[in-house]
Motif scaffolding. Structure first.
Motif, PDB file in Angstrom:
ATOM      1  N   ALA A   1      17.830  10.909   7.845  1.00 26.00           N
ATOM      2  CA  ALA A   1      16.871  10.531   6.790  1.00 26.00           C
ATOM      3  C   ALA A   1      15.563  11.313   6.943  1.00 26.00           C
ATOM      4  CB  ALA A   1      16.609   9.026   6.850  1.00 26.00           C
ATOM      5  N   ILE A   2      15.152  11.527   8.182  1.00 27.62           N
ATOM      6  CA  ILE A   2      13.903  12.275   8.413  1.00 27.62           C
ATOM      7  C   ILE A   2      14.104  13.755   8.045  1.00 27.62           C
ATOM      8  CG2 ILE A   2      12.236  13.008  10.161  1.00 27.62           C
ATOM      9  CD1 ILE A   2      12.945  10.290  11.594  1.00 27.62           C
ATOM     10  N   ALA A   3      15.252  14.307   8.429  1.00 30.23           N
ATOM     11  CA  ALA A   3      15.545  15.709   8.073  1.00 30.23           C
ATOM     12  C   ALA A   3      15.521  15.876   6.550  1.00 30.23           C
ATOM     13  CB  ALA A   3      16.904  16.119   8.639  1.00 30.23           C
ATOM     14  N   ARG A   4      16.122  14.915   5.835  1.00 30.45           N
ATOM     15  CA  ARG A   4      16.126  14.972   4.369  1.00 30.45           C
ATOM     16  C   ARG A   4      14.688  14.923   3.822  1.00 30.45           C
ATOM     17  NH1 ARG A   4      18.913  10.083   1.287  1.00 30.45           N
ATOM     18  NH2 ARG A   4      17.361   9.003   2.527  1.00 30.45           N
ATOM     19  N   ALA A   5      13.868  14.053   4.425  1.00 33.29           N
ATOM     20  CA  ALA A   5      12.487  13.918   3.942  1.00 33.29           C
ATOM     21  C   ALA A   5      11.677  15.188   4.193  1.00 33.29           C
ATOM     22  CB  ALA A   5      11.821  12.723   4.632  1.00 33.29           C
TER      23      ALA A   5
ATOM     24  N   PHE B   1      12.820   5.268   4.932  1.00 34.26           N
ATOM     25  CA  PHE B   1      12.888   3.813   4.858  1.00 34.26           C
ATOM     26  C   PHE B   1      13.508   3.207   6.119  1.00 34.26           C
ATOM     27  CE2 PHE B   1      13.198   5.570   0.615  1.00 34.26           C
ATOM     28  CZ  PHE B   1      12.285   4.828  -0.102  1.00 34.26           C
ATOM     29  N   GLN B   2      13.283   1.906   6.245  1.00 38.45           N
ATOM     30  CA  GLN B   2      13.859   1.135   7.343  1.00 38.45           C
ATOM     31  C   GLN B   2      15.393   1.207   7.354  1.00 38.45           C
ATOM     32  OE1 GLN B   2      12.332  -2.781   7.075  1.00 38.45           O
ATOM     33  NE2 GLN B   2      13.799  -3.656   8.484  1.00 38.45           N
ATOM     34  N   ASP B   3      15.991   1.130   6.143  1.00 34.46           N
ATOM     35  CA  ASP B   3      17.460   1.067   6.090  1.00 34.46           C
ATOM     36  C   ASP B   3      18.095   2.439   5.836  1.00 34.46           C
ATOM     37  OD1 ASP B   3      16.760   1.561   3.549  1.00 34.46           O
ATOM     38  OD2 ASP B   3      17.624  -0.231   2.675  1.00 34.46           O
ATOM     39  N   TYR B   4      17.361   3.521   6.124  1.00 32.94           N
ATOM     40  CA  TYR B   4      17.828   4.920   6.053  1.00 32.94           C
ATOM     41  C   TYR B   4      18.150   5.390   4.629  1.00 32.94           C
ATOM     42  CZ  TYR B   4      19.111   2.963  10.636  1.00 32.94           C
ATOM     43  OH  TYR B   4      19.121   2.254  11.794  1.00 32.94           O
ATOM     44  N   ALA B   5      18.773   4.524   3.813  1.00 37.96           N
ATOM     45  CA  ALA B   5      19.096   4.891   2.426  1.00 37.96           C
ATOM     46  C   ALA B   5      19.824   6.222   2.316  1.00 37.96           C
ATOM     47  CB  ALA B   5      17.809   4.899   1.574  1.00 37.96           C
ATOM     48  N   LEU B   6      20.897   6.387   3.081  1.00 41.91           N
ATOM     49  CA  LEU B   6      21.710   7.616   3.009  1.00 41.91           C
ATOM     50  C   LEU B   6      22.869   7.391   2.042  1.00 41.91           C
ATOM     51  CD1 LEU B   6      21.951   8.491   6.814  1.00 41.91           C
ATOM     52  CD2 LEU B   6      20.246   9.256   5.161  1.00 41.91           C
TER      53      LEU B   6
ATOM     54  N   LEU C   1       0.835  -1.199   0.000  1.00 37.20           N
ATOM     55  CA  LEU C   1       0.000   0.000   0.000  1.00 37.20           C
ATOM     56  C   LEU C   1       0.879   1.262   0.000  1.00 37.20           C
ATOM     57  CD1 LEU C   1      -2.825   1.145   0.035  1.00 37.20           C
ATOM     58  CD2 LEU C   1      -2.845   0.971   2.524  1.00 37.20           C
ATOM     59  N   LEU C   2       1.923   1.228   0.801  1.00 37.12           N
ATOM     60  CA  LEU C   2       2.832   2.375   0.861  1.00 37.12           C
ATOM     61  C   LEU C   2       3.483   2.627  -0.500  1.00 37.12           C
ATOM     62  CD1 LEU C   2       3.390   4.023   3.410  1.00 37.12           C
ATOM     63  CD2 LEU C   2       5.587   2.885   3.601  1.00 37.12           C
ATOM     64  N   ARG C   3       3.871   1.547  -1.174  1.00 32.64           N
ATOM     65  CA  ARG C   3       4.513   1.674  -2.490  1.00 32.64           C
ATOM     66  C   ARG C   3       3.542   2.287  -3.508  1.00 32.64           C
ATOM     67  NH1 ARG C   3       8.738  -0.950  -4.180  1.00 32.64           N
ATOM     68  NH2 ARG C   3       7.703  -1.726  -6.051  1.00 32.64           N
ATOM     69  N   LEU C   4       2.267   1.925  -3.392  1.00 32.21           N
ATOM     70  CA  LEU C   4       1.271   2.504  -4.307  1.00 32.21           C
ATOM     71  C   LEU C   4       1.125   4.002  -4.048  1.00 32.21           C
ATOM     72  CD1 LEU C   4      -1.503  -0.245  -4.281  1.00 32.21           C
ATOM     73  CD2 LEU C   4      -0.062   0.395  -6.209  1.00 32.21           C
TER      74      LEU C   4
ATOM     75  N   GLU D   1       8.482   1.195   8.311  1.00 31.89           N
ATOM     76  CA  GLU D   1       9.174   0.535   9.436  1.00 31.89           C
ATOM     77  C   GLU D   1      10.471   1.268   9.819  1.00 31.89           C
ATOM     78  OE1 GLU D   1       8.464  -2.779  10.773  1.00 31.89           O
ATOM     79  OE2 GLU D   1       7.020  -3.560   9.347  1.00 31.89           O
ATOM     80  N   PRO D   2      10.399   2.574  10.097  1.00 33.42           N
ATOM     81  CA  PRO D   2      11.639   3.339  10.272  1.00 33.42           C
ATOM     82  C   PRO D   2      12.446   2.967  11.517  1.00 33.42           C
ATOM     83  CG  PRO D   2       9.764   4.677  10.872  1.00 33.42           C
ATOM     84  CD  PRO D   2       9.212   3.422  10.275  1.00 33.42           C
TER      85      PRO D   2
END
Ligand SMILES: Nc1ncnc2c1ncn2[C@@H]1O[C@H](COP(=O)(O)OP(=O)(O)OP(=O)(O)O)[C@@H](O)[C@H]1O
Length: 356
Positions: A143-147, A83-88, A43-46, A159-160
């Motif tokens: 990651a949250i600051a970037r978002a 994302f869960q894995d931060y993706a930095l 659902l999130l991906r959609l 699932e952060p």
């Protein structure tokens, strides 16, 4: 406002999301909870625009952003995802990562905005460090600051907190509660942990096999779970079969739990006049007293033989044999020796009755 309207997602014959509708009003936080495979990430991906629905429509701020015929690109939706894995990006320092989406701003404005975001996330002292030089919790703050940088209309979280240790997860829960309250952003947040969700959700959405099983504010949902399954998710860990045998004068039901006679509160679908098998669901921590103190007339008292007491950092989880093959565990203040017979008094408000 985010509107998910009759969304379905099928992979071949496999229906992953089944005619699901959900509205998240402006500035509200909706949390999707449910077990692995129930469709949360799908659902999130959609909503993020990373996938195409098989049927239905998703609208953001009144505009259609996803239909089976047209999916607006993720970067044009005015939303950001954590994302869960931060993706930095490993080669950029914190300040560059946070400012990455701000390339249309002047250098001065960008620096000002980055500083503001680092302060909001309480990581200003880390501005020059690389992701490899900060902890997992700090990486998630970056990651949250970037978002937040581009001031999106909608924030998505997948699932952060699941990569963080227990202590840090608890801390970040408080931090999210503060952040969501102060930012006033519309948020869609996925987790498999209803306790995590309930610390900041305005709307808790329980998903099961691609459908909404129950939706409501966390307090209502925890107090009145609609099914045994949701009660289990909401922490009613003890499932004890019981037999309703009669009505009691105080509006309570008399029941047998194994060989014991107990008084139970009626529930929505098990009221006065009902006779027969029920399932009693109890929270382990719903104990009012664990001595043979003079209990009130209406109290639900259970007697049992102690099987074992397990220390749980301050309190004891005491496993009881209630007789007749019925077991339950409760969180008590004191340790009780194996074999001891004890009587506990349970808060009737924390008891749920279901049909088997
Ligand atoms: N690309 C795909 N092709 C086929 N099936 C898929 C695909 N993506 C997901 N699924 C299936 O859809 C179902 C829901 O998956 P989804 O990842 O949304 O679950 P989830 O609730 O997020 O689970 P988890 O908590 O484990 O991440 C699963 O049964 C999964 O196998």
């Amino acid at each position: 406002m985010l509107e998910i309207l009759n969304i379905s997602r099928r992979y071949g014959k496999n229906i992953v999301l089944d005619d699901l509708s959900l509205t998240v009003p402006e500035g509200k936080v909706a949390c999707l909870v449910g077990p692995s495979g129930c469709g949360k990430s799908s659902l999130l991906r959609l909503v993020a625009g990373l996938d195409r629905p098989s049927a239905g429509e998703i609208r953001l701020g009144g505009a259609a952003i996803s239909t089976p015929a047209k999916v607006l690109e993720p970067q044009r939706r005015g939303l950001n995802m954590v994302f869960q894995d931060y993706a930095l990006w490993p080669h950029m320092n914190v300040e560059r990562i946070v400012g990455y989406g701000l390339n249309r701003k002047t250098k001065k404005d960008r620096a000002h905005r980055v500083q503001e975001l680092l302060e909001t996330m309480q990581i200003a002292q880390l501005a020059k460090r690389l992701p490899s030089q900060i902890s997992g919790g700090q990486q998630q703050r970056v990651a949250i600051a970037r978002a937040l940088a581009t001031n999106p209309n909608l924030l998505l979280f997948d699932e952060p907190l699941s990569n963080l240790d227990v202590q840090l997860r608890l801390e970040m829960r408080k931090e999210f509660a503060r952040l969501f309250r102060t930012l006033g952003k519309t948020v869609l947040y996925v987790t498999h942990d209803p306790l995590e969700a309930s610390s900041f959700a305005d709307i808790l959405v329980v998903l099961k096999q691609g459908r909404i099983e129950q939706i409501g504010n966390p307090q209502d949902l925890f107090a009145k779970p609609r099914s045994k399954w949701i009660a289990g998710l909401a922490g009613y860990d003890n499932r004890v079969p019981a037999q309703i045998v009669g009505d009691d004068k105080n509006g309570l039901l008399s029941a047998m739990v194994g060989p014991q006679k107990v008084m139970l509160p009626a529930s929505a679908d098990i009221g006065s006049g009902f006779r027969g098998e029920v399932v009693l669901m109890l929270r382990p921590e719903a104990v009012l007293a664990d001595s043979i103190s003079p209990a009130s007339e209406d109290a639900l008292r259970l007697q049992g033989h102690v099987l074992q007491s397990l220390f749980e950092g301050g309190k004891w989880r005491v496993e009881l044999d209630l007789g007749g093959g019925k077991m339950a565990a409760f969180i008590l203040n004191e340790r009780h020796a194996a074999g001891a017979e004890i009587t506990i008094e349970i808060d009737p408000k924390a008891v749920l009755l279901f049909r088997p």
